[in-house]
Scaffold this motif. Sequence first.
Motif, mmCIF file in Angstrom:
data_model
loop_
_atom_site.group_PDB
_atom_site.id
_atom_site.type_symbol
_atom_site.label_atom_id
_atom_site.label_comp_id
_atom_site.label_asym_id
_atom_site.label_seq_id
_atom_site.Cartn_x
_atom_site.Cartn_y
_atom_site.Cartn_z
ATOM 1 N N ALA A 3 44.841 35.619 37.382
ATOM 2 C CA ALA A 3 44.027 34.068 37.641
ATOM 3 C C ALA A 3 43.961 34.028 39.152
ATOM 4 C CB ALA A 3 44.862 33.017 36.890
ATOM 5 N N VAL A 4 44.867 34.224 39.967
ATOM 6 C CA VAL A 4 44.841 34.224 41.347
ATOM 7 C C VAL A 4 43.722 34.993 41.923
ATOM 8 C CG1 VAL A 4 46.097 34.345 43.462
ATOM 9 C CG2 VAL A 4 47.032 33.196 41.828
ATOM 10 N N VAL A 5 43.762 36.400 41.603
ATOM 11 C CA VAL A 5 42.798 37.336 42.102
ATOM 12 C C VAL A 5 41.425 36.917 41.761
ATOM 13 C CG1 VAL A 5 42.057 39.584 41.792
ATOM 14 C CG2 VAL A 5 44.315 39.427 42.029
ATOM 15 N N VAL A 6 41.169 36.269 40.375
ATOM 16 C CA VAL A 6 39.894 36.083 40.000
ATOM 17 C C VAL A 6 39.398 34.752 40.813
ATOM 18 C CG1 VAL A 6 38.575 34.733 38.185
ATOM 19 C CG2 VAL A 6 40.214 36.799 37.922
ATOM 20 N N ALA A 7 40.424 33.887 41.062
ATOM 21 C CA ALA A 7 40.015 32.735 41.880
ATOM 22 C C ALA A 7 39.788 32.879 43.261
ATOM 23 C CB ALA A 7 41.180 31.666 41.855
ATOM 24 N N LEU A 8 40.404 33.699 44.063
ATOM 25 C CA LEU A 8 40.194 34.245 45.269
ATOM 26 C C LEU A 8 39.061 35.068 45.484
ATOM 27 C CD1 LEU A 8 43.691 35.675 46.218
ATOM 28 C CD2 LEU A 8 42.802 33.545 47.144
ATOM 29 N N GLN A 9 38.611 35.825 44.344
ATOM 30 C CA GLN A 9 37.029 36.562 44.497
ATOM 31 C C GLN A 9 36.071 35.507 44.412
ATOM 32 O OE1 GLN A 9 35.765 39.315 45.070
ATOM 33 N NE2 GLN A 9 35.552 40.434 43.348
ATOM 34 N N MET A 10 36.480 34.414 43.502
ATOM 35 C CA MET A 10 35.188 33.545 43.446
ATOM 36 C C MET A 10 35.136 32.625 44.850
ATOM 37 S SD MET A 10 35.664 32.225 39.620
ATOM 38 C CE MET A 10 34.170 31.099 39.550
ATOM 39 N N THR A 11 36.321 32.318 45.477
ATOM 40 C CA THR A 11 36.256 31.441 46.515
ATOM 41 C C THR A 11 35.599 32.104 47.870
ATOM 42 O OG1 THR A 11 38.233 30.457 45.575
ATOM 43 C CG2 THR A 11 37.585 30.097 48.116
#
Length: 346
Positions: free
Chosen positions: A271-279
Amino acid sequence: MSSSMLPHPRHLVAFGPHGGAHTVALRAGISMAVPLTALWLSGHLDLSLYAAFGAFTALYGRNHTHLPRLRMQTLAAAMLVSAVVIGTTVGVFEARQWIVVPVVAIVAALVTIVSNAADLHPPGALFATFAVAACASVPSTPASIGLALVVASASAALSLAIGVIGFAHPAARLRPRSTFSISFRDAIARPENVSTVARLMTGILIAGIVPTVVGIGHPYWAMVAVVAALSGPDATARLVRAGHRILGTILGLGLAALLFAADLPAPATIAVVVALQMTAELFIGRNYGLTMVFVTPLALCMIELAHAVDGGALIADRLVETLFGAVVGIGLTLLWRSRSSTVVDP
């Protein structure tokens, strides 16, 4: 060295327009979340690095309409999957830490030529370089090559599918169409492109060989950093990019330290990886330094997903390697420009 090439400090904090980044961020997030979740559910998170690089296909063609974007992303997918396979193949050899340096230099040169010929966006060889170098750093077997091909290809195919979903909406077909074409003759004929490729290969060789000789861990980060630092269209842009890489990495490592200290379970890390990618995608067109604040922990979390790591050592290596690679990029930008000026100006 001309003072006109030196960037003003305000360039480090300048912000570009939003440019509809939220749609790109959403595509990138879904493209990353689905394969990583599938690997977690199937108990194969050790293959997540291959899936992540395939998912980077979604980052290309952000300003293009659906069909031209599909063509550009198809080319990008082929390059990224090939980079993963090449890197994994290098990882089979005992001397992979030495073999990878010239291999990355050659791949970066070829991808830069293709990028210039096809006017890829994002331009340059950064993602392909990262894919080759990171995959080569992991010890692999001949069987791993096939797995890398399948996983990266499946992930890239998903990104391609996500990129054209919106074309089903009638409004999407009414938008003015962008174009996508490839011209290798123009890309190779330009003298500035030849200089760019030569400078890039020189930087990669220096950034790869020196840390390997010294014995610093993860020397591929230095190679990636020098590629990033040398990716600007002119000397001033390259110096700004190097400054962004340094400052953004330092701040991003602080965020990474907090994430490692939290000792998150795999689903939370995904979830963190996906959030960081989107940000990161929300800010990549606005300020590269701020983007690096999110890209840095993203890269470290990707490694943590695939393999057990010592967080402290990983952070230290990332800092040292990034500083060295960026400094090499700055040095080449200044010296290469100075040499050219000496030849042109009597």
